[in-house]
Design an enzyme around this catalytic site. Structure first.
Site, PDB file in Angstrom:
ATOM      1  N   ARG A 230       0.860  -1.180   0.000  1.00 34.89           N
ATOM      2  CA  ARG A 230       0.000   0.000   0.000  1.00 34.89           C
ATOM      3  C   ARG A 230       0.902   1.238   0.000  1.00 34.89           C
ATOM      4  O   ARG A 230       1.919   1.286   0.697  1.00 34.89           O
ATOM      5  CB  ARG A 230      -0.909   0.040   1.238  1.00 34.89           C
ATOM      6  CG  ARG A 230      -2.088  -0.915   1.182  1.00 34.89           C
ATOM      7  CD  ARG A 230      -3.110  -0.550   0.100  1.00 34.89           C
ATOM      8  NE  ARG A 230      -4.220  -1.481   0.053  1.00 34.89           N
ATOM      9  CZ  ARG A 230      -4.273  -2.563  -0.730  1.00 34.89           C
ATOM     10  NH1 ARG A 230      -3.265  -2.872  -1.527  1.00 34.89           N
ATOM     11  NH2 ARG A 230      -5.352  -3.326  -0.727  1.00 34.89           N
ATOM     12  N   ASP A 254       4.340  -0.355  -7.023  1.00 38.47           N
ATOM     13  CA  ASP A 254       3.090  -0.768  -7.663  1.00 38.47           C
ATOM     14  C   ASP A 254       1.916  -0.013  -7.028  1.00 38.47           C
ATOM     15  O   ASP A 254       0.782  -0.148  -7.460  1.00 38.47           O
ATOM     16  CB  ASP A 254       2.895  -2.278  -7.498  1.00 38.47           C
ATOM     17  CG  ASP A 254       1.714  -2.814  -8.304  1.00 38.47           C
ATOM     18  OD1 ASP A 254       1.598  -2.416  -9.490  1.00 38.47           O
ATOM     19  OD2 ASP A 254       0.915  -3.598  -7.770  1.00 38.47           O
ATOM     20  N   GLU A 259      -2.581   7.441  -4.898  1.00 40.12           N
ATOM     21  CA  GLU A 259      -2.914   6.809  -6.187  1.00 40.12           C
ATOM     22  C   GLU A 259      -4.389   6.920  -6.570  1.00 40.12           C
ATOM     23  O   GLU A 259      -4.749   6.825  -7.741  1.00 40.12           O
ATOM     24  CB  GLU A 259      -2.521   5.325  -6.183  1.00 40.12           C
ATOM     25  CG  GLU A 259      -3.393   4.459  -5.295  1.00 40.12           C
ATOM     26  CD  GLU A 259      -2.988   2.985  -5.314  1.00 40.12           C
ATOM     27  OE1 GLU A 259      -1.805   2.696  -5.134  1.00 40.12           O
ATOM     28  OE2 GLU A 259      -3.884   2.137  -5.495  1.00 40.12           O
ATOM     29  N   HIS A 291      -0.706  -0.405  -9.736  1.00 48.14           N
ATOM     30  CA  HIS A 291      -1.389  -1.342  -8.823  1.00 48.14           C
ATOM     31  C   HIS A 291      -1.859  -2.592  -9.595  1.00 48.14           C
ATOM     32  O   HIS A 291      -3.030  -2.948  -9.564  1.00 48.14           O
ATOM     33  CB  HIS A 291      -2.589  -0.644  -8.154  1.00 48.14           C
ATOM     34  CG  HIS A 291      -2.948  -1.258  -6.829  1.00 48.14           C
ATOM     35  ND1 HIS A 291      -3.286  -0.509  -5.721  1.00 48.14           N
ATOM     36  CD2 HIS A 291      -3.019  -2.555  -6.438  1.00 48.14           C
ATOM     37  CE1 HIS A 291      -3.566  -1.324  -4.715  1.00 48.14           C
ATOM     38  NE2 HIS A 291      -3.400  -2.567  -5.126  1.00 48.14           N
TER      39      HIS A 291
HETATM   40  P1  NAI Z   1      -1.415 -11.235   5.100  1.00 43.21           P
HETATM   41  O1  NAI Z   1      -2.463 -10.732   6.035  1.00 43.21           O
HETATM   42  O2  NAI Z   1      -1.408 -12.669   4.726  1.00 43.21           O
HETATM   43  O3  NAI Z   1       0.030 -10.905   5.702  1.00 43.21           O
HETATM   44  C1  NAI Z   1       0.383  -9.670   6.220  1.00 43.21           C
HETATM   45  C2  NAI Z   1       1.544  -9.880   7.169  1.00 43.21           C
HETATM   46  O4  NAI Z   1       1.992  -8.597   7.582  1.00 43.21           O
HETATM   47  C3  NAI Z   1       1.166 -10.661   8.430  1.00 43.21           C
HETATM   48  O5  NAI Z   1       2.090 -11.707   8.647  1.00 43.21           O
HETATM   49  C4  NAI Z   1       1.233  -9.621   9.535  1.00 43.21           C
HETATM   50  O6  NAI Z   1       1.634 -10.153  10.779  1.00 43.21           O
HETATM   51  C5  NAI Z   1       2.274  -8.670   8.976  1.00 43.21           C
HETATM   52  N1  NAI Z   1       2.246  -7.336   9.557  1.00 43.21           N
HETATM   53  C6  NAI Z   1       1.208  -6.670  10.097  1.00 43.21           C
HETATM   54  N2  NAI Z   1       1.614  -5.452  10.517  1.00 43.21           N
HETATM   55  C7  NAI Z   1       2.930  -5.366  10.248  1.00 43.21           C
HETATM   56  C8  NAI Z   1       3.918  -4.384  10.462  1.00 43.21           C
HETATM   57  N3  NAI Z   1       3.624  -3.210  11.045  1.00 43.21           N
HETATM   58  N4  NAI Z   1       5.182  -4.635  10.063  1.00 43.21           N
HETATM   59  C9  NAI Z   1       5.501  -5.812   9.471  1.00 43.21           C
HETATM   60  N5  NAI Z   1       4.612  -6.793   9.245  1.00 43.21           N
HETATM   61  C10 NAI Z   1       3.342  -6.572   9.633  1.00 43.21           C
HETATM   62  O7  NAI Z   1      -1.507 -10.285   3.818  1.00 43.21           O
HETATM   63  P2  NAI Z   1      -1.039 -10.616   2.336  1.00 43.21           P
HETATM   64  O8  NAI Z   1      -2.094 -11.359   1.636  1.00 43.21           O
HETATM   65  O9  NAI Z   1       0.342 -11.163   2.353  1.00 43.21           O
HETATM   66  O10 NAI Z   1      -1.020  -9.132   1.713  1.00 43.21           O
HETATM   67  C11 NAI Z   1      -0.105  -8.156   2.176  1.00 43.21           C
HETATM   68  C12 NAI Z   1      -0.520  -6.815   1.619  1.00 43.21           C
HETATM   69  O11 NAI Z   1      -0.359  -6.825   0.193  1.00 43.21           O
HETATM   70  C13 NAI Z   1      -2.011  -6.473   1.797  1.00 43.21           C
HETATM   71  O12 NAI Z   1      -2.252  -5.886   3.064  1.00 43.21           O
HETATM   72  C14 NAI Z   1      -2.255  -5.500   0.688  1.00 43.21           C
HETATM   73  O13 NAI Z   1      -2.032  -4.194   1.183  1.00 43.21           O
HETATM   74  C15 NAI Z   1      -1.204  -5.837  -0.354  1.00 43.21           C
HETATM   75  N6  NAI Z   1      -1.755  -6.341  -1.619  1.00 43.21           N
HETATM   76  C16 NAI Z   1      -1.414  -5.718  -2.790  1.00 43.21           C
HETATM   77  C17 NAI Z   1      -1.906  -6.154  -3.998  1.00 43.21           C
HETATM   78  C18 NAI Z   1      -1.504  -5.538  -5.304  1.00 43.21           C
HETATM   79  O14 NAI Z   1      -2.180  -5.750  -6.310  1.00 43.21           O
HETATM   80  N7  NAI Z   1      -0.422  -4.790  -5.366  1.00 43.21           N
HETATM   81  C19 NAI Z   1      -2.879  -7.249  -4.040  1.00 43.21           C
HETATM   82  C20 NAI Z   1      -3.101  -7.884  -2.780  1.00 43.21           C
HETATM   83  C21 NAI Z   1      -2.586  -7.422  -1.608  1.00 43.21           C
END
Ligand code: NAI
Length: 333
Positions: A230, A254, A259, A291
């Site tokens: 994000r 990305d 954005e 994105h």
């Molecule tokens: P997830 O929920 O499986 O994993 C997120 C991880 O981040 C968890 O292990 C959590 O403990 C950790 N976390 C939480 N707060 C944190 C912090 N302050 N510092 C470090 N780690 C922290 O989420 P997932 O599926 O891996 O997605 C991650 C992010 O990717 C989403 O939140 C979303 O913003 C982004 N995303 C981007 C996309 C794109 O098209 N560019 C598409 C899908 C997701």
């Protein structure tokens, strides 16, 4: 057929929803969801929204007034949704937590490789029939350190991909996964030890601007910063400063903190452009994609399938498994 209001509809979404949907009359709406457009959902009990929709208090109140009982996000992130307000109003909110993490992790690695080897510059040069190699050198990824911030679904896949390149992987996550086979370190240590820093954590009040002036100060001058998570995880002005002063070697984004209204759209006609984004795009050591981490067939079909499953669960009277609001009984069924 139950009507569904589908905001911020794009052709690539519609392909998969039309392919998989048999139950609902989907009303595709090109506009983003906000307090001003929420009334387009009148007559629908369900509204489908995406990452740059503004699902704030005013939008939720308007949705509620127009009869909406559930908002289904087509994304994993939900930082643009006032979940507490949705709970207060009794509106269920669902996300799609589990669609292909490979699509985003692979995009993060694609950006890393392109940035490191200056593929974007080589491509532009060769279109001008300029075959010079000057200034295009990179480094081997083999033996370098990948620092992953957030080892959830996407971060884990990126860790595996990075290991495949022979990289040493370190990570920071407040909830470490000890089975991942990576070394967890403090955040400041990750900043100073990584050759590539990849953001893969959600945007929260705590993580907003986690890459600030102080963070860039700690990084290696050769570091590459990759953000597929994000935009507001990075203080964009601090990033611009770090790039212009050579504090880091490059950045691939990305996502961008401002954005909304630009990414996903053709904004080429706009004269009133975001200054920081314009300056970032103008730098040779920056790659920006719009994105598109999720833009694979597998991810798009996964998103459509998951949203449709949540709709089925909701309309059959149960709380959708992917609800992030409080579970409740549905009196209407
Ligand atoms: P997830 O929920 O499986 O994993 C997120 C991880 O981040 C968890 O292990 C959590 O403990 C950790 N976390 C939480 N707060 C944190 C912090 N302050 N510092 C470090 N780690 C922290 O989420 P997932 O599926 O891996 O997605 C991650 C992010 O990717 C989403 O939140 C979303 O913003 C982004 N995303 C981007 C996309 C794109 O098209 N560019 C598409 C899908 C997701």
């Amino acid at each position: 057929m139950e009507p569904i209001a589908f905001f911020d509809a794009k052709p690539y979404d519609q392909v998969w929803f039309d392919k998989l949907n048999t139950q609902y009359q989907i009303r595709y709406i090109g506009d983003r969801l906000s307090a001003d457009t929420a009334h387009y959902a009148r007559g629908c009990r369900a509204a489908v929204a995406f990452v740059n929709d503004k699902v704030d208090t005013d939008a939720l109140i308007s949705l509620k007034e127009n009869g909406v009982e559930i908002v289904l996000m087509r994304s994993a992130g939900h930082n643009n949704v006032d979940v507490a307000c949705a709970n207060d109003l009794g509106i269920t909110v669902t996300t799609v937590p589990d669609y292909s993490p490979h699509s985003i992790a692979e995009h993060a690695m694609a950006l890393t490789l392109a940035l490191n080897r200056n593929i974007h510059r080589a491509y532009a040069r060769i279109r001008e029939f300029n075959f010079s190699l000057n200034g295009l050198n990179g480094v081997d990824m083999y033996g370098k350190t990948m620092g992953i911030i957030g080892t959830g679904r996407i971060g884990r896949v990126l860790a595996d991909i990075s290991k495949g390149f022979g990289m040493n992987v370190i990570a920071y996550d407040p909830f470490p996964n000890m089975n991942l086979g990576v070394k967890y370190v403090r955040l400041d240590e990750l900043f100073s030890a990584s050759d590539v820093i990849s953001l893969n954590c959600p945007l929260t009040e705590e993580s907003r601007h986690m890459l600030s002036d102080q963070a860039f100060e700690r990084m290696k001058p050769d570091a590459l910063v990759i953000n597929t998570s994000r935009g507001a995880l990075i203080d964009s002005k601090a990033l611009l400063k770090a790039l212009k002063t050579g504090r880091i070697r490059g950045a691939a984004l990305d996502v961008y903190e401002e954005e909304s209204g630009v990414f996903f759209e053709d904004a080429s006609w706009k004269r009133d452009r975001d200054d920081v984004l314009s300056l970032l795009i103008a730098l040779p050591n920056v790659i920006v994609t719009s994105h598109q981490g999720f833009l694979t067939d597998e991810a798009l079909s996964g998103i459509a399938g998951s949203v449709l499953t949540s709709l089925d669960q909701f309309f059959s009277g149960s709380t959708p498994e992917s609800a992030i609001t409080e579970k409740k009984e549905y009196a209407h069924v």
